[in-house]
Write a protein that holds these residues in place. Structure first.
Motif, mmCIF file in Angstrom:
data_model
loop_
_atom_site.group_PDB
_atom_site.id
_atom_site.type_symbol
_atom_site.label_atom_id
_atom_site.label_comp_id
_atom_site.label_asym_id
_atom_site.label_seq_id
_atom_site.Cartn_x
_atom_site.Cartn_y
_atom_site.Cartn_z
ATOM 1 N N SER A 279 0.796 -0.982 0.013
ATOM 2 C CA SER A 279 0.043 -0.106 -0.055
ATOM 3 C C SER A 279 0.874 1.353 0.125
ATOM 4 O O SER A 279 1.727 1.418 0.945
ATOM 5 N N LEU A 280 0.682 1.936 -1.025
ATOM 6 C CA LEU A 280 1.597 3.167 -1.177
ATOM 7 C C LEU A 280 0.796 4.254 -1.219
ATOM 8 O O LEU A 280 -0.278 4.347 -1.258
ATOM 9 N N SER A 281 1.375 5.607 -0.560
ATOM 10 C CA SER A 281 0.553 6.842 -0.660
ATOM 11 C C SER A 281 1.111 7.702 -1.703
ATOM 12 O O SER A 281 2.006 7.834 -2.294
ATOM 13 N N ALA A 282 0.182 8.612 -2.001
ATOM 14 C CA ALA A 282 0.609 9.447 -3.191
ATOM 15 C C ALA A 282 0.002 10.873 -2.761
ATOM 16 O O ALA A 282 -0.911 11.069 -2.452
ATOM 17 N N GLU A 283 0.702 11.818 -3.190
ATOM 18 C CA GLU A 283 0.532 13.454 -3.192
ATOM 19 C C GLU A 283 0.978 14.090 -4.212
ATOM 20 O O GLU A 283 2.011 13.848 -4.921
ATOM 21 N N ARG A 284 0.282 14.987 -4.516
ATOM 22 C CA ARG A 284 0.745 15.781 -5.738
ATOM 23 C C ARG A 284 0.699 17.367 -5.189
ATOM 24 O O ARG A 284 -0.240 17.941 -4.328
ATOM 25 N N ARG A 285 1.922 17.906 -5.354
ATOM 26 C CA ARG A 285 2.059 19.263 -5.132
ATOM 27 C C ARG A 285 2.636 20.286 -6.221
ATOM 28 O O ARG A 285 3.569 20.461 -6.614
ATOM 29 N N MET B 260 -1.080 9.108 -11.445
ATOM 30 C CA MET B 260 -1.712 9.667 -10.107
ATOM 31 C C MET B 260 -1.445 11.233 -10.051
ATOM 32 O O MET B 260 -2.371 11.860 -9.838
ATOM 33 N N GLY B 261 -0.504 11.547 -10.731
ATOM 34 C CA GLY B 261 -0.295 13.226 -11.142
ATOM 35 C C GLY B 261 -1.438 13.710 -11.919
ATOM 36 O O GLY B 261 -2.009 14.952 -11.762
ATOM 37 N N GLU B 262 -2.018 12.836 -12.815
ATOM 38 C CA GLU B 262 -2.870 13.441 -13.884
ATOM 39 C C GLU B 262 -4.622 13.237 -13.087
ATOM 40 O O GLU B 262 -5.280 14.030 -13.548
ATOM 41 N N LEU B 263 -4.426 12.340 -12.142
ATOM 42 C CA LEU B 263 -5.899 12.024 -11.552
ATOM 43 C C LEU B 263 -6.171 12.963 -10.281
ATOM 44 O O LEU B 263 -7.150 13.392 -10.044
ATOM 45 N N LEU B 264 -4.925 13.386 -9.622
ATOM 46 C CA LEU B 264 -5.145 14.213 -8.490
ATOM 47 C C LEU B 264 -5.127 15.679 -8.789
ATOM 48 O O LEU B 264 -4.754 16.036 -9.550
ATOM 49 N N GLY B 265 -5.885 16.303 -7.735
ATOM 50 C CA GLY B 265 -5.777 17.718 -7.932
ATOM 51 C C GLY B 265 -4.481 18.481 -7.490
ATOM 52 O O GLY B 265 -3.558 17.525 -7.202
ATOM 53 N N PRO B 266 -4.454 19.809 -8.018
ATOM 54 C CA PRO B 266 -2.971 20.268 -7.572
ATOM 55 C C PRO B 266 -2.546 20.006 -6.300
ATOM 56 O O PRO B 266 -1.177 20.194 -6.025
ATOM 57 N N ARG B 267 -3.408 19.888 -5.212
ATOM 58 C CA ARG B 267 -2.722 19.436 -3.791
ATOM 59 C C ARG B 267 -3.489 18.547 -3.282
ATOM 60 O O ARG B 267 -3.709 18.203 -2.034
#
Length: 395
Positions: A104-110, A150-157
Motif C-alpha cells: 500500500s503506497l501513498s500518493a501526493e501531488r504538490r 496519479m499526477g493526472e488524476l489528483l488535484g493540484p494539492r
C-alpha cells in the motif's frame, strides 16, 4: 569503556547490556562513552538509498543472521512477558529480498511534483520511491508509470493511495481517493491498464472499489486451487512466507482429518489441508470466494460465514474436530480462545501476526490444559520489525 550492542529491541533500536538504546545499530557494534559507534560483525551497508527514512524497512543494517535472531527474540520476549517457558523454537523463515507481493503506497501531488511511495517512519510524509528492495519486480516496475497517472488524476494539492497485489494474472491495482469521469478519461485509464499488462485496475472514490479494467477474472492460487480475489482481501505478504506458514500448520495438524479453520480468509490453510475442513470467515466476499472455489475444485471445505468476535464457537461445537487452525488478526482471538481452551480438541495450530497477542492467547490455552509444543518464527516482512509465527498446541 565501550559497551557492545547485545540485542535489537522490538522497535528496532540496538540495546546494550546496561539497557541503553541506540538506533540503527547491530548486535556486536561497540558504543563508546561519547556515543560513537564502531561497526561490529553483523552490520551491513543498507542496500536501499531510502533507508532509514522510508517506513517500509527498519532493519536494513542487519545481516541475515542478526535479523533471524531478532525475529526469534521477538517471539521469545512475548512469551517471557506472559511468564511462559520457551518451547522448542524451529528455525525461523526469512523471506528473500524483492519478494513482497502486496503493498500500500501513498500518493501526493504538490503542483507539478508528484510523490509516490511508503510513508516515513511514524509520519505522513511520503518518501518518493525511486528504488525498493522488498517489492516484487513486477510491482516496482509500476511505480514510475503510476506516479505519472496519479499526477493526472489528483488535484493540484491532492492526495490518494495505491494498493498493489500480484495475482495469478499479473498486477492488481486499486487507486484510492480518485475519480474518473467521462468517456475520454475512462478510455485513457483502460489504455494505461492494457499498456502495463494489469490484471485489474479499480478506483475507490470513497464509496468502495469500482473495477474499471479486468480482461479475465482475477484469481490467486491457494493450495493448488485458483480462487477469485476480492478487492482488499487479505493475502500473505510473500509466497515464501505463505509456504512456510502452510508447512508449519500441516505439521501442527498432523494426521487430523476433521479440522476447523477459524478466521479462514480466502482459504490459505483450508485449501492446503486434507480431509473434511470447516472454514469460518467473517468477511462476506472472502467467504463467498472460498466457497465457490472449493466447490469448483470438489474439495471437502464447508464454509461458515461467521463473525468469530460476536459468535465464537463454543466447546460443544469445537469438540467434534480433531484439530483446529486459528489465524486471527493482530488483536488476537480474545473472544474465541477461552472457549477453545475449554474444548477437547486434541491439536491446535495457531498462526499469528502479533507475538504479543499470541502470547496472551497462548497463556489462556496453557492455563486450560494445553501444551505449547513448538513455535516457528516467520519474518516475511524482511528488514521490518513486523514478526509473525506459527505454533503447535496439544492436549
Amino acid at each position: 569503556m565501550s559497551e557492545p550492542i547485545v540485542r535489537i529491541a522490538s522497535r528496532g533500536d540496538g540495546v546494550t547490556a546496561s539497557g541503553r538504546h541506540f538506533p540503527l545499530t547491530a548486535p556486536g557494534d561497540l558504543v563508546a562513552p561519547d556515543g560513537s559507534i564502531t561497526a561490529g560483525p553483523h552490520r551491513i551497508v543498507p542496500p536501499c538509498r531510502h533507508f532509514p527514512e522510508c517506513g517500509g524497512c527498519q532493519l536494513q543494517q542487519l545481516d541475515d543472521e542478526a535479523f533471524g535472531a531478532f525475529v526469534v527474540d521477538r517471539v521469545a520476549s512475548a512469551l517471557a512477558a506472559q511468564a511462559l517457558p520457551l518451547p522448542e523454537v524451529l528455525p525461523p523463515h526469512i523471506s528473500p529480498p524483492n519478494s513482497r507481493r502486496r503493498a500500500s503506497l501513498s500518493a501526493e501531488r504538490r503542483g507539478k511534483q508528484v510523490l509516490l511511495g511508503f510513508n516515513a517512519e511514524a509520519s505522513h510524509r511520503i518518501i518518493d520511491m525511486r528504488e525498493c528492495h522488498i517489492l516484487r519486480p513486477e510491482l516496482f516496475a509500476l511505480v514510475a508509470p503510476l506516479r505519472t497517472l496519479m499526477g493526472e488524476l489528483l488535484g493540484p494539492r491532492g492526495n490518494g493511495g495505491v494498493r498493489m497485489t500480484l495475482s495469478d494474472q499479473g498486477p492488481d491495482v486499486l487507486l484510492e481517493k480518485v475519480d474518473v469521469e467521462g468517456l475520454q478519461a475512462t478510455e485513457a485509464l483502460a489504455a494505461f491498464a492494457e499498456a502495463h499488462s494489469l490484471a485489474r485496475l479499480a478506483l475507490d472514490d470513497g464509496y468502495g472499489a469500482q473495477t474499471r479494467w479486468e480482461p479475465e477474472p482475477v484469481t490467486i492460487t491457494l493450495g493448488g486451487v485458483p480462487i477469485a480475489l476480492p478487492h482488499g482481501a487479505f493475502l500473505q505478504a510473500t509466497r515464501e512466507g505463505e509456504e512456510a506458514l502452510v508447512s508449519a500448520v500441516r505439521s501442527a495438524v498432523g494426521p487430523a482429518r476433521i479440522v476447523a479453520d477459524l478466521f479462514a480468509g480466502l482459504g490459505t490453510f483450508a485449501l492446503s489441508l486434507e480431509g473434511r475442513i470447516l472454514a469460518a470467515e467473517g468477511a462476506r466476499d472472502a467467504a463467498l470466494a472460498l466457497k465457490s472455489a472449493a466447490n469448483r475444485a470438489q474439495r471437502q471445505v464447508f464454509v461458515d460465514h461467521r463473525d468469530l468476535f460476536r459468535r465464537p464457537y463454543d466447546e460443544k461445537e469445537l469438540g467434534r474436530f480433531e484439530a483446529v487452525v486459528i489465524d486471527p488478526p493482530r488483536a488476537g482471538a480474545k473472544e474465541q480462545i477461552p472457549l477453545l481452551a475449554r474444548s477437547a480438541v486434541p491439536r491446535i495450530a495457531y498462526v499469528s501476526c502479533n507475538p504479543a497477542t499470541f502470547a496472551r492467547d497462548a497463556k489462556a490455552l496453557i492455563d486450560g490444559g494445553y501444551t505449547l509444543n513448538w513455535v516457528k518464527p516467520v519474518g516475511q516482512f524482511r528488514w521490518s520489525t513486523h514478526v509473525e509465527l506459527a505454533a503447535c498446541f496439544s492436549r
